[in-house]
Design an enzyme around this catalytic site. Structure first.
Site, PDB file in Angstrom:
ATOM      1  N   CYS A   2       0.811  -1.303  -0.005  1.00  0.00           N
ATOM      2  CA  CYS A   2       0.096  -0.083   0.261  1.00  0.00           C
ATOM      3  C   CYS A   2       0.961   1.250  -0.055  1.00  0.00           C
ATOM      4  CB  CYS A   2      -0.876   0.136   1.040  1.00  0.00           C
ATOM      5  SG  CYS A   2      -2.174  -1.222   1.355  1.00  0.00           S
ATOM      6  N   ARG A  27       4.241  -0.585  -4.503  1.00  0.00           N
ATOM      7  CA  ARG A  27       4.119  -1.103  -3.254  1.00  0.00           C
ATOM      8  C   ARG A  27       2.629  -1.666  -3.298  1.00  0.00           C
ATOM      9  NH1 ARG A  27       7.148   1.976   0.721  1.00  0.00           N
ATOM     10  NH2 ARG A  27       5.663   1.225   2.223  1.00  0.00           N
ATOM     11  N   TRP A  74      -2.556  -2.796  -1.882  1.00  0.00           N
ATOM     12  CA  TRP A  74      -2.295  -4.295  -1.852  1.00  0.00           C
ATOM     13  C   TRP A  74      -3.427  -4.950  -0.893  1.00  0.00           C
ATOM     14  CZ3 TRP A  74      -0.297  -8.109   1.157  1.00  0.00           C
ATOM     15  CH2 TRP A  74       0.175  -9.108   0.753  1.00  0.00           C
ATOM     16  N   ASN A 100      -2.148   2.176   5.555  1.00  0.00           N
ATOM     17  CA  ASN A 100      -1.424   1.158   5.112  1.00  0.00           C
ATOM     18  C   ASN A 100      -1.099   0.275   6.431  1.00  0.00           C
ATOM     19  OD1 ASN A 100       0.833  -0.394   4.398  1.00  0.00           O
ATOM     20  ND2 ASN A 100       2.174   1.227   3.976  1.00  0.00           N
ATOM     21  N   GLY A 101      -1.372  -0.817   6.649  1.00  0.00           N
ATOM     22  CA  GLY A 101      -1.069  -1.707   7.745  1.00  0.00           C
ATOM     23  C   GLY A 101      -2.365  -2.753   8.071  1.00  0.00           C
ATOM     24  N   GLU A 472      17.507 -18.319  -5.884  1.00  0.00           N
ATOM     25  CA  GLU A 472      17.238 -16.804  -6.167  1.00  0.00           C
ATOM     26  C   GLU A 472      16.763 -16.892  -7.699  1.00  0.00           C
ATOM     27  OE1 GLU A 472      16.341 -14.070  -4.894  1.00  0.00           O
ATOM     28  OE2 GLU A 472      16.841 -12.645  -6.472  1.00  0.00           O
ATOM     29  N   LYS A 476      13.029 -15.498  -8.876  1.00  0.00           N
ATOM     30  CA  LYS A 476      12.881 -14.466 -10.036  1.00  0.00           C
ATOM     31  C   LYS A 476      11.710 -14.974 -11.193  1.00  0.00           C
ATOM     32  CE  LYS A 476      13.908 -11.591  -8.427  1.00  0.00           C
ATOM     33  NZ  LYS A 476      14.638 -11.512  -7.335  1.00  0.00           N
ATOM     34  N   GLU A 479       8.229 -15.227  -9.626  1.00  0.00           N
ATOM     35  CA  GLU A 479       7.742 -13.853  -9.357  1.00  0.00           C
ATOM     36  C   GLU A 479       7.145 -12.978 -10.485  1.00  0.00           C
ATOM     37  OE1 GLU A 479      10.106 -11.846  -5.659  1.00  0.00           O
ATOM     38  OE2 GLU A 479      11.089 -12.185  -7.408  1.00  0.00           O
ATOM     39  N   HIS A 495      17.128 -37.183  -4.376  1.00  0.00           N
ATOM     40  CA  HIS A 495      16.273 -37.576  -3.293  1.00  0.00           C
ATOM     41  C   HIS A 495      14.733 -37.011  -3.606  1.00  0.00           C
ATOM     42  CE1 HIS A 495      19.510 -39.218  -1.239  1.00  0.00           C
ATOM     43  NE2 HIS A 495      20.082 -38.159  -1.444  1.00  0.00           N
ATOM     44  N   LYS A 594       6.407  -4.676  -3.327  1.00  0.00           N
ATOM     45  CA  LYS A 594       7.959  -4.548  -2.923  1.00  0.00           C
ATOM     46  C   LYS A 594       8.255  -4.451  -1.665  1.00  0.00           C
ATOM     47  CE  LYS A 594      11.891  -3.135  -4.702  1.00  0.00           C
ATOM     48  NZ  LYS A 594      12.485  -4.464  -5.337  1.00  0.00           N
TER      49      LYS A 594
HETATM   50  C1  G6P Z   1       8.925  -8.564  -0.929  1.00  0.00           C
HETATM   51  C2  G6P Z   1       9.416  -8.399  -2.246  1.00  0.00           C
HETATM   52  C3  G6P Z   1      10.911  -8.968  -2.426  1.00  0.00           C
HETATM   53  C4  G6P Z   1      11.860  -8.716  -1.382  1.00  0.00           C
HETATM   54  C5  G6P Z   1      11.159  -9.119  -0.044  1.00  0.00           C
HETATM   55  C6  G6P Z   1      11.941  -8.806   1.056  1.00  0.00           C
HETATM   56  O1  G6P Z   1       8.546  -9.879  -0.877  1.00  0.00           O
HETATM   57  O2  G6P Z   1       8.442  -8.320  -3.498  1.00  0.00           O
HETATM   58  O3  G6P Z   1      11.388  -8.637  -3.821  1.00  0.00           O
HETATM   59  O4  G6P Z   1      13.037  -9.847  -1.485  1.00  0.00           O
HETATM   60  O5  G6P Z   1      10.011  -8.230   0.104  1.00  0.00           O
HETATM   61  O6  G6P Z   1      12.105  -7.300   1.007  1.00  0.00           O
HETATM   62  P1  G6P Z   1      13.439  -6.335   1.541  1.00  0.00           P
HETATM   63  O7  G6P Z   1      12.940  -4.855   1.418  1.00  0.00           O
HETATM   64  O8  G6P Z   1      13.087  -6.462   3.042  1.00  0.00           O
HETATM   65  O9  G6P Z   1      14.622  -6.830   0.927  1.00  0.00           O
END
Ligand code: G6P
Length: 599
Positions: A2, A27, A74, A100-101, A472, A476, A479, A495, A594
């Site tokens: 948000c 956000r 969000w 937001n929250g 990672e 990616k 996501e 396994h 984000k």
């Molecule tokens: C969200 C984002 C990710 C990020 C994670 C941790 O899930 O979509 O891309 O890695 O938060 O965020 P931070 O800002 O704590 O690294």
């Protein structure tokens, strides 16, 4: 998670709010809304969908008012819909809020308000705030806000308007809010990117602070009544850094920024064969390190464990921040807890930091966003200086985190008088050049990607320090492309995941030179003999690797410790091109945000 923006001044608020909201869209982006104060009337315009859909809104364009608030959502409570979009108002439309929250006791408050005659129309937890403030309103919005918040349990970044007062009241607990100071105008925002066009002078609100803002001044105090003397900060980022600069997406731009973001990590921290650090930790007394983070930052934490244990010889534990905070971790003053966060606002990471502090451990943050809550609350810290990361999928922040952890390990090793191979410093000097070489292959990787855009599953395999790189790479892809992808230690494949291998299952191997290179070749043989399709990230050019691989993504050779940085680049590009070829909104993948400021 948000985004909130507010404006009070002499200009028309609507275009400022619309522009600001677009910068906050990363956000959250399932619905958005505006509330303008126009001659004693609060006018709310909101809907489901992305903010760009408001560009042609005749209603918004026709709305007047020099005071307003806006919100991009969000969803947590209640589906994305017009009725659930913020701002919310009380029954009469006298009070308007954007939040937001999460209001944890919203059910109890809802019952109380309904019993008192309020009609609550949305499914959100937030709407109760508008009614609650109205309940306490007696001509003073700030007092009403404080009265309401005394009954609220949960987290909030909250902005409030009353139709009767030319001011914006705000409150913060757990969700970030800043005040931007202009000339005869003030701004409120979830982060600085949304107001950089207008001012660089900001105040970061702390938890439990409320503020009353008019166009000339602000008055900040503690919810419990104490006065607050805030510090004004000057933002160093420039507007150009939050524009796409000719790239199709922010994510692609950020991938291509990595040579310079990595240089920024090194600047001032490595000189010749010496490292410098501003971190205030007595390294000799640290007996154990715990690293905690979420998402991509958790992957860099796993790489950090390899680096620190190998280079410094101190045991390192890595936790998801969401698990760490609830597992009652055993900590003492000889422990160093490192929290890693791009945004510096992730709720679970912040809670983990507070848990560590309350148990007497030393704390250190590795953070990108300057002035963020985690940065401010960490005992000491290192900024990445990667610049704003707008794409929801983290790229440049990840490689900067890994390099920061590497330099931290190096520094700690030097402080403890341990020998450091000079070759390490030679490699550090040319690492960003090698990243540039990886980026030259973007078009070739796009060709590889074109073969996989309709695939449903992917497996990513790596070993040792490159196992987190496999995690990672898989993250990616899932996501931004919505393709199911799993990262696994290559040798563990036999396994379980090996049962999935057939001609429809592409397997990405990270097979760069290192202690386990020959073993990885055996794992590749196992996949090949079962008909799997192999895409290999490698620095080798030999007969075996070429025979085993259907597609090769080449990276330059480097020392094992820095290989995760180079190996990540082709995986970022592969995920990006697959998602783009699928026609998806790469920068704003569905359901994600984000900055996750709720639990
Ligand atoms: C969200 C984002 C990710 C990020 C994670 C941790 O899930 O979509 O891309 O890695 O938060 O965020 P931070 O800002 O704590 O690294």
């Amino acid at each position: 998670m948000c985004g909130i923006i507010g404006y009070i001044g002499e200009k028309e608020a609507a275009p400022i709010l619309l522009d600001g909201l677009k910068k906050l869209e990363y956000r959250g982006y399932d619905s958005a809304g505006f509330c303008l104060l126009d001659n004693g009337v609060l006018k709310v315009i909101k809907d489901k969908g992305k903010i760009s859909e408001f560009d042609d809104s005749v209603e918004l364009r026709g709305s007047r008012g020099n005071v307003g608030i806006a919100h991009t959502r969000w969803a947590t409570h209640g589906e994305p819909s017009k009725i659930n979009a913020h701002p919310h108002t009380d029954c009469k439309g006298d009070i308007s809020i954007a939040h937001n929250g999460i209001i944890e006791n919203h059910s109890a408050l809802r019952e109380l308000l309904i019993a008192e005659g309020h009609t609550i129309i949305s499914d959100t937890d937030s709407e109760v705030l508008a009614h609650l403030i109205e309940k306490f309103y007696d001509g003073d919005l700030e007092e009403a806000l404080i009265g309401a918040l005394r009954l609220v349990e949960g987290t909030f970044g909250l902005v409030v308007l009353s139709k009767n007062e030319e001011k914006i009241c705000v409150a913060r607990k757990g969700s970030p809010l800043i005040i931007g100071i202009g000339n005869n105008e003030m701004f409120v925002s979830s982060d600085a990117t949304a107001i950089l066009n207008h001012t660089r002078r900001v105040i970061y609100l702390n938890d439990d602070e409320v503020a009353s803002i008019n166009k000339k001044e602000y008055n900040i105090r503690n919810i419990d009544g104490g006065n607050v003397d805030p510090e004004i900060h000057e933002i160093k980022w420039n507007v150009g850094q939050i524009e796409k600069k000719g790239f199709k997406h922010f994510m692609l731009k950020e991938i291509f920024e990595q040579p310079s973001s990595l240089e920024n990590v090194l600047r001032g921290r490595v000189k010749g064969n010496e490292t410098k650090s501003s971190v205030d930790v007595d390294y000799k007394n640290i007996k154990r390190i715990l690293i905690t983070a979420c998402g991509t930052s958790w992957h860099s934490a796993l790489i950090g464990k390899h680096l620190i244990e190998k280079m410094v010889g101190i045991p390192v534990e890595v936790d998801y921040a969401s698990e760490f905070r609830y597992r009652n971790p055993l900590l003492n003053s000889q422990d160093l807890v490192i929290v890693i966060s791009q945004s510096g606002e992730t709720a679970d990471t912040l809670a983990a930091l507070r848990e560590a502090k309350s148990k007497g451990a030393h704390t250190m943050g590795i953070i990108n966003v300057v002035g963020s809550t985690i940065a401010r609350e960490s005992g000491s810290g290192i900024y990445l200086h990667a610049g704003p990361e707008i794409g929801v999928a983290s790229t440049k922040a990840f490689t900067s985190q890994v390099l920061t952890l590497f330099i931290f390990a190096l520094h700690m090793a030097q402080q403890k008088g341990l020998g450091v191979d000079a070759k390490i410093f030679d490699e550090l000097k040319i690492i960003s050049k090698k990243v540039s070489e990886c980026l030259l292959q973007s078009e070739e990787i796009k060709n590889v990607a074109s073969n996989f855009k309709n695939i449903k599953n992917f497996l990513y395999l790596g070993r040792g320090i490159n196992f987190p790189v496999a995690l990672e790479g898989a993250l990616k892809l899932k996501e931004i492309s919505y393709i199911h992808a799993e990262g696994y230690p290559a040798a563990e494949m036999k396994h379980g995941p090996i049962a999935l291998i057939d001609e429809h299952m592409p397997v990405v191997f990270i097979a760069t030179n290192g202690a386990t290179y020959e073993k990885i070749l055996s794992n590749m043989e196992e996949v090949k003999s079962r008909g799997g399709v192999i895409i290999t990230v490698t620095d080798r050019d030999d007969v075996v690797i070429n025979r085993l691989s259907d597609y090769v993504m080449k990276v330059p050779s480097t020392i094992c410790e820095l290989s995760p940085i180079l190996n990540s680049i082709p995986l970022q590009l592969l995920a990006y091109h697959i998602a783009d070829l699928r026609g998806l909104d790469v920068d704003k993948p569905r359901n994600l945000a984000k900055s996750v400021t709720v639990e």
